[in-house]
Design a protein around this motif. Sequence first.
Motif, short mmCIF file in Angstrom:
data_model
loop_
_atom_site.label_atom_id
_atom_site.label_comp_id
_atom_site.label_asym_id
_atom_site.label_seq_id
_atom_site.Cartn_x
_atom_site.Cartn_y
_atom_site.Cartn_z
N ARG A 536 0.84 -1.20 0.00
CA ARG A 536 0.00 0.00 0.00
C ARG A 536 0.87 1.25 0.00
N ARG A 566 -8.26 4.02 12.06
CA ARG A 566 -8.12 4.78 10.81
C ARG A 566 -6.72 4.69 10.23
N ARG A 568 -3.57 3.83 8.21
CA ARG A 568 -3.35 3.27 6.88
C ARG A 568 -1.97 2.61 6.87
N THR A 572 -0.81 -4.65 4.17
CA THR A 572 -2.00 -5.25 4.78
C THR A 572 -2.07 -6.72 4.39
N SER A 591 -7.93 -8.62 -0.91
CA SER A 591 -7.28 -7.57 -0.10
C SER A 591 -8.10 -7.36 1.16
N THR A 592 -7.43 -6.86 2.18
CA THR A 592 -8.08 -6.49 3.44
C THR A 592 -7.43 -5.20 3.92
N ASP A 593 -7.99 -4.67 4.98
CA ASP A 593 -7.38 -3.51 5.64
C ASP A 593 -6.68 -3.92 6.94
#
Length: 740
Positions: A536, A566, A568, A572, A591-593
């Motif tokens: 990312r 929150r 980033r 990930t 994909s994930t966060d």
Amino acid sequence: MIGNDAGIDRRSVIAGAGMLGTAAALPGGAALAQTPGSGWEWGPMRWVQICATEDDPGRYDKQFWLDFLQRTRTQGVCLSAGGVTAFYPTQVPFHYRSPFLGNGDMFGELVHACKNMDIRVLARVDPHAMRADALAAHPEWAARDAAGQPKRHPADPELYLTCPNGPVTFDWMPQVLREIVSRYPVDGVFGNRWAGSAGICHCDVCRTKFRTASGRAIPATLKDVGDPAVRAYLVWDDEMRYEQLDLWARTVTGVNPQAFFTPGTWGRLDPRRLRRTARALFADRQARSGNAPAWLNGRSAKETACLMPDRPVSGIFAVGETATPYRFMDSVQAPTEIRAYLHDGLAHGFRPWMTKFKAEVFDKRWVPAVADSYAWHARHEKYFRNTDNLSRVAMLHSPQTNTYYVPEVPRDNGAGGPQDAQSLRGGSDDATNGFYQALVEARVPFAFVDERLLEPAAIDRYRVIVLPNIAALSDAQCAALRGYVRRGGAIVATHETSLCDEWGNRRANFGLADLFGCDYAGRVDQRVANSYLSVRGPHPLTAGLDDTPRIMAGTKLVHVRSHDARMRAAFTSVPSYPDLPMEKVYTATRSTDVPMVFARTVGKGRVIYFPFDLDRTFWENSTGDHLTVLRNAVAWAANAQEPMTVSGPGLLDIAYWRQRDSVAAHLVNLTNPMAMRGYMREVIPAGPYQVSVQLPAGTRPATVRLLEAERDAVYRREGDRLIVEVPQVKLHEVVAVDLA
């Protein structure tokens, strides 16, 4: 008592956590450098050990050795004196004399010859075995198994192993030490197998001493480090070694105040207590086995120096194939392997100590390799009398993690069966090896710091401290690292770092959760197959990977909860998915966060935490993507140019040192197809290189020379940095800068 069901007295445990911040333990800020003291031990820079066998008297060529010592400009020798076998006419009962000695005195004649050459002498003693006559007269001297039977020597059935905690150590050996030091002009005594080789001893002496100290019976094995009896035994064993060291040191110095006793190994011993007796350390890691990395001796040098940075440290290397399980003691290694191993230790601060098993020399192919390296070292000796390691990155050395940390056992190993906890051990050392390899490949000069020496004076000099799965940390050690970060330092941590206390007990949360920016979610996956990291970027951690959608993840995963939903993350998670059958090798979750790295500023410092085994997986798989991530992590954490940088081809192990009136930048060329497997077969020159070093404040270069090429260097100044052209490195080039 040492222990009970509730716990163990931490006064004596290896962590030494309660002593953090005790400035008196590091006199004069000695943690910062190898500041030479006034003792004779600071003099010798090159050592030779002549390790005799019983049949050497009357057979060995004394003149060969005297000529060799002169040729190599050797300044210290270690000579076999006594213990298992006496090489002098001893008067101590049951001190077995070599039957080949006759009326001679091999030890004495070598001692006097060396002293006439102005060479310092250490007497080698080894008390780990005895003969049948001693056993018959003193059955209490023997180490015994759980059934009470004397333990026979595993390599020589005519010998018996001695108990390290009874009369041999505390009554008989002091007699031997006094006899040697009073009769001969030795400068000290070196203890080989000084703490015995018997493992757990169940003799009456040990049973009684251990029960008095702990209230427990001696455990049958030491495999289960979670067992309070095992922990109590380990602490008690260390206490016995401190008692032994104190007695032997007082015995030696009581005869000759200028002499001292030094142990050949020290295991888990706390450097604060070790420094009370040891005036110099001689690390006994004689060679690498076929699978060991080419930088192994450099790592040994760093680990030894971090224990007592204000003492001279020497690295014992053998000329034979002694590191294999078969111990070919009379063999000779390839000369290139000898030189590569020796020089990697030199680059990282070792004073070389060559050991030759058997004084009678059959095969002399090792002689030119050692003689040439020693002669070169002697010509340039002043550039090896280091006073400070100028690296600004350090790795944490953690004996307590290596001793007490055991990963949780997974329910299933993925292959249809449970996995034994003991088979999972070693993860911490594999992580250290992986991060070590990455830093070598990244050409980052770095040192080690010991977990028991975390005072600001010792650690604030570093911009970054790397914690490669350092799972076992005490509350006090966590506090010391927390303070270091808030004062402006940075840490890079991986996997289960700080998830256990100093005993390996699982915490409910990371000890460093506030620094990591996440909490432990109560689960560690010990086997994760076919998982990935989404890249990312752009971010400093993704440099070099921004054209890549995803890279391999690790094989072990700590589940965490982020403090900042929150956030980033630069990487990930792409969760694990099937790797067979081939028709099923795909994922619906592309994909994930879920963050796989936490990079943040804390106070004046920086913190990076990877909740998986990035470093261990790199050691296992050597993927270039993982190398890139590890390199980027240290660079972001440091937030400054390294004090030494090198551009050019190949695999180099680098180091940067200060001496009294100079600095020296080392480049050890490990470029070789055998660097990571088997032995070095040949030197493969590499280059050209450009070396950039930051000069100490307020100094300028007077002369700049290349010591391997033995000529002046081409260089230029750029602000406070010196840029030096190095056309080629054969094995070990040193950019030596005299300062004005």
